[in-house]
Scaffold this active site. Structure first.
Site, PDB file in Angstrom:
ATOM      1  N   GLU A 149      41.296  48.291  43.845  1.00 25.86           N
ATOM      2  CA  GLU A 149      41.635  47.224  42.902  1.00 25.86           C
ATOM      3  C   GLU A 149      43.039  47.459  42.358  1.00 25.86           C
ATOM      4  O   GLU A 149      43.363  48.550  41.876  1.00 25.86           O
ATOM      5  CB  GLU A 149      40.643  47.157  41.741  1.00 25.86           C
ATOM      6  N   GLU A 243      35.454  37.839  36.019  1.00 21.03           N
ATOM      7  CA  GLU A 243      35.527  39.000  35.128  1.00 21.03           C
ATOM      8  C   GLU A 243      36.130  38.578  33.798  1.00 21.03           C
ATOM      9  O   GLU A 243      37.205  37.975  33.756  1.00 21.03           O
ATOM     10  CB  GLU A 243      36.371  40.100  35.764  1.00 21.03           C
TER      11      GLU A 243
END
Length: 288
Positions: A149, A243
């Site tokens: 990520e 998210e």
């Protein structure tokens, strides 16, 4: 509808992974229409893996797991003891993800999650490559992928752009190490929302959708239209996971780590329903 699984981060629902909290997250995720629940492993000591898997299987939800490391368990450190703790944490987290039935283990797997006082050292980078190469080999044996990520400069000094992540993945040298793009971080570090997607191409393995302020999708200034166009261009069919964080839900320690100083929402169910409709609409308007 497109083939991409649409996911939601469990921190929309709850700040911990106790059995009661996981069951709540599973129930709400399915009720909001999502295909996948992402569990953060920051609280993995409280996670009952068999019970969580039963809950997920009972409603037919896919699962992915994510985590960052701590400064005392940082694989980008030059301290062998610190690196060893981080390496063990990563292998334990991979096993948990597998035990839950997940095939995606992703996040800032390469460093602590926090602001560093100096650039990454050459020795620290070598440690990252060595540790993640071994983790990737174990993941392959379990039929799993690792996601790098890409986080902003205030959360890591290892990987801040898609180009950084590709270089690191090349050095790791394992084809099950994929790139994880996050629109919140891209807004800070990338020139635009198209070129990084095209550069990553078929090595894209996971996507986080989040607003520039981590609130309701469409209420900020991010150019999601161009981003979803780019996903269409590369024919991306992997997970697209919403998210968002609010200290109304997330535990205090993690709220501090993520610098959540104000609440942009208090109703996770309303936020999630809106996010699912928003992402589904974008995917339908820009199908692969």
């Amino acid at each position: 509808m497109p083939d991409n699984p649409i996911g939601v981060h469990a921190l929309v629902w709850t700040g911990d992974t106790s059995p009661e909290s996981v069951q709540h997250a599973v129930t709400e995720t399915r009720a909001a229409g999502f295909d996948l629940l992402e569990l953060s492993l920051h609280d993995s000591l409280n996670l009952d893996v068999p019970a969580a898997r039963r809950a997920l299987d009972a409603v037919g939800l896919q699962v992915a797991c994510s985590r960052g490391l701590a400064f005392d368990a940082d694989v980008s450190s030059e301290d062998p003891a610190v690196v060893k703790r981080g390496e063990q944490l990563l292998h334990d987290s991979l096993a948990i993800t597998h035990g839950l039935g997940g095939t995606h283990f992703t996040g800032a797997l390469y460093s602590a999650l926090g602001k560093y006082p100096a650039p990454l050292t050459e020795g620290g980078r070598r440690n990252v490559v060595t540790v993640l190469a071994q983790l990737a080999k174990e993941a392959r044996g379990r039929g799993m992928t690792l996601g790098l990520e890409i986080c902003n400069r205030y959360e890591t000094n290892v990987v801040n752009t898609a180009h950084d992540a590709l270089r690191l993945a090349d050095d790791i040298g394992e084809d099950n190490v994929l790139i994880h793009l996050d629109t919140y971080h891209m807004n800070i570090e990338e020139d635009d929302f198209v070129r990084p997607v095209h550069e990553v191409g078929d090595r894209l393995g996971y996507v986080h959708i989040g607003e520039n302020h981590r609130g309701y999708l469409g209420s900020g200034h991010l150019d999601f239209t161009s981003f979803f166009h780019a996903l269409r261009d590369i024919r991306y069919t992997g997970p697209v996971t919403f998210e968002s964080f609010s200290s109304a839900v997330v535990m205090r320690g993690l709220s501090n780590d993520l610098a959540i100083w104000r609440n942009l929402w208090t109703d996770g169910a309303d936020l999630a329903r809106h996010a699912h409709a928003y992402i589904a609409g974008m995917l339908t308007s820009h199908p692969s």
